[in-house]
Design a protein around this motif. Structure first.
Motif, PDB file in Angstrom:
ATOM      1  N   PRO A  13      36.611  46.004  31.068  1.00 41.59           N
ATOM      2  CA  PRO A  13      35.201  45.984  30.321  1.00 41.59           C
ATOM      3  C   PRO A  13      35.038  46.756  29.311  1.00 41.59           C
ATOM      4  O   PRO A  13      34.218  46.485  28.628  1.00 41.59           O
ATOM      5  N   SER A  14      35.881  47.706  28.763  1.00 43.11           N
ATOM      6  CA  SER A  14      35.971  48.442  27.520  1.00 43.11           C
ATOM      7  C   SER A  14      36.502  47.700  26.329  1.00 43.11           C
ATOM      8  O   SER A  14      36.350  47.988  25.321  1.00 43.11           O
ATOM      9  N   LEU A  15      37.035  46.505  26.451  1.00 41.20           N
ATOM     10  CA  LEU A  15      37.604  45.535  25.496  1.00 41.20           C
ATOM     11  C   LEU A  15      36.311  44.752  24.991  1.00 41.20           C
ATOM     12  O   LEU A  15      35.733  44.154  25.913  1.00 41.20           O
ATOM     13  N   VAL A  16      36.692  44.285  23.888  1.00 42.89           N
ATOM     14  CA  VAL A  16      35.559  43.332  23.401  1.00 42.89           C
ATOM     15  C   VAL A  16      35.998  41.975  23.196  1.00 42.89           C
ATOM     16  O   VAL A  16      37.053  41.579  23.127  1.00 42.89           O
ATOM     17  N   ALA A  17      35.099  41.016  23.854  1.00 44.91           N
ATOM     18  CA  ALA A  17      35.526  39.699  24.108  1.00 44.91           C
ATOM     19  C   ALA A  17      35.983  38.939  22.977  1.00 44.91           C
ATOM     20  O   ALA A  17      35.203  39.313  21.954  1.00 44.91           O
ATOM     21  N   GLY A  18      36.967  38.286  23.015  1.00 38.56           N
ATOM     22  CA  GLY A  18      37.354  37.375  21.875  1.00 38.56           C
ATOM     23  C   GLY A  18      38.831  36.970  21.943  1.00 38.56           C
ATOM     24  O   GLY A  18      39.445  37.347  22.836  1.00 38.56           O
ATOM     25  N   PHE A  19      39.302  36.010  21.238  1.00 44.44           N
ATOM     26  CA  PHE A  19      40.753  35.620  21.192  1.00 44.44           C
ATOM     27  C   PHE A  19      41.684  36.507  20.221  1.00 44.44           C
ATOM     28  O   PHE A  19      42.062  36.135  19.255  1.00 44.44           O
ATOM     29  N   ASN A  20      41.893  37.888  20.911  1.00 41.48           N
ATOM     30  CA  ASN A  20      42.809  38.620  20.504  1.00 41.48           C
ATOM     31  C   ASN A  20      43.727  39.000  21.586  1.00 41.48           C
ATOM     32  O   ASN A  20      43.454  39.065  22.735  1.00 41.48           O
TER      33      ASN A  20
END
Length: 333
Positions: free
Chosen positions: A176-183
């Motif tokens: 949950p600490s990560l920012v959603a996105g194609f990375n």
């Protein structure tokens, strides 16, 4: 065109029957959602004059209207994506399920792909080495593994790799600490959280595919056109890939497509074990908490996926098997 219209018509009729059944369950189930919701609202001392408005927001029709009006309102709401409001979840049913569905499809698609590829590869090699130690060993393993319920293996994997050795997370679909996105960090976290759910389905599932592929391949190896191909001097690789593998996979094609759809229904237990927030987890919570709108919404969405899977399999089967050209032969289920 007549055959195509017939199949599409059958799919539409099935979906209509599913929506109708969900309406009947909501409207006539003894002690069902309407009675339950009214009782809960009365406990909160809400005036009866506005209770019907609350009920309409939750189940998409007015309970004091004529039955046929209620039915039309409900079907119209479902066609517009309005499945009502969840009792104990924050938001509309369609929005909740729409956010959860991609995660369930993600697990089902990858599990089906891995299970199919591994099963076909092992099954084909088993057929070419029929009677060998490899064939006997993999056949024994596939038979034993196929008899293990996936949820038993899932619990074992959670205990060993999650709690005991702490190698993988025991819940969630991403950090949950990560920012959603194609990375890469986000994708890596998604795959990391999906390892145990995928293992619990693929380890017990690929054996059945391998045994099916083995049986189909062995029967095809005895066909006359395989002997002719060998007499023509065709390479073993070409015979294996273009003649044996292609024809052996044809009977399995429909089952592979349908397995994705049926995994949506089987995800209820799997996602509960791994606390994986897909449509199965929300459906489980709806059953436990008697959240009828969410329960019926999950029923409609999963049933729709199964119907679409059957339709796609039926419409595309003749494309991969030209022999299925007549209407009677094009039944794929």
């Amino acid at each position: 065109m007549r055959w195509l219209a017939k199949r599409i018509g059958q799919a539409i009729f099935t979906l209509w029957a599913i929506v109708t059944i969900s309406f009947v369950l909501i409207r006539f189930l003894p002690g069902g959602p309407i009675d339950y919701l009214v009782v809960q609202l009365k406990k909160k001392k809400i005036p009866e004059s506005i209770i019907d408005n609350y009920v309409e927001n939750y189940i998409s029709f007015q309970p004091d209207q004529p039955l046929w009006v209620q039915y039309i309102d409900y079907v119209s709401s479902v066609l517009q994506g309005d499945l009502g409001q969840a009792y104990f979840q924050d938001g509309m049913v369609f929005d909740i399920l729409a956010q959860a569905l991609p995660w369930t499809i993600f697990l089902a698609a990858i599990a089906t792909f891995v299970t199919t590829v591994v099963g076909i590869a092992f099954g084909g090699f088993m057929a070419y080495t029929e009677g060998s130690k490899f064939d006997s060993g993999v056949t024994l393993f596939s038979t034993v593994a196929g008899g293990i319920p996936y949820y038993i293996l899932a619990i074992t994997l959670v205990y060993l790799f999650g709690y005991r050795w702490q190698m993988f997370p025991t819940g969630g679909q991403v950090d949950p600490s990560l920012v959603a996105g194609f990375n890469w960090p986000y994708v890596k976290s998604v795959l990391y959280h999906a390892v145990l759910p995928l293992l619990s389905t693929t380890l017990v599932g690929w054996g059945g595919v391998a045994l099916s592929m083995r049986g189909n391949s062995i029967s095809i190896l005895g066909e006359d056109y395989i002997r002719v191909a060998r007499l023509r001097g065709l390479s073993r690789r070409r015979i294996a890939l273009r003649y044996v593998a292609r024809n052996a996979m044809l009977p399995m094609y429909t089952g592979i497509l349908l397995s994705i759809a049926f995994m949506l229904g089987g995800s209820v237990i799997l996602e509960q074990i791994f606390a994986y927030p897909g449509i199965g987890l929300y459906l489980f919570k709806a059953v436990v908490s008697s959240d009828y709108p969410l329960m019926m919404g999950g029923l409609i969405m999963i049933s729709t996926a199964v119907v679409i899977g059957v339709l796609v399999a039926d419409l595309t089967y003749s494309k991969i098997d030209p022999r299925a050209s007549s209407e009677g032969e094009r039944e794929s289920y």
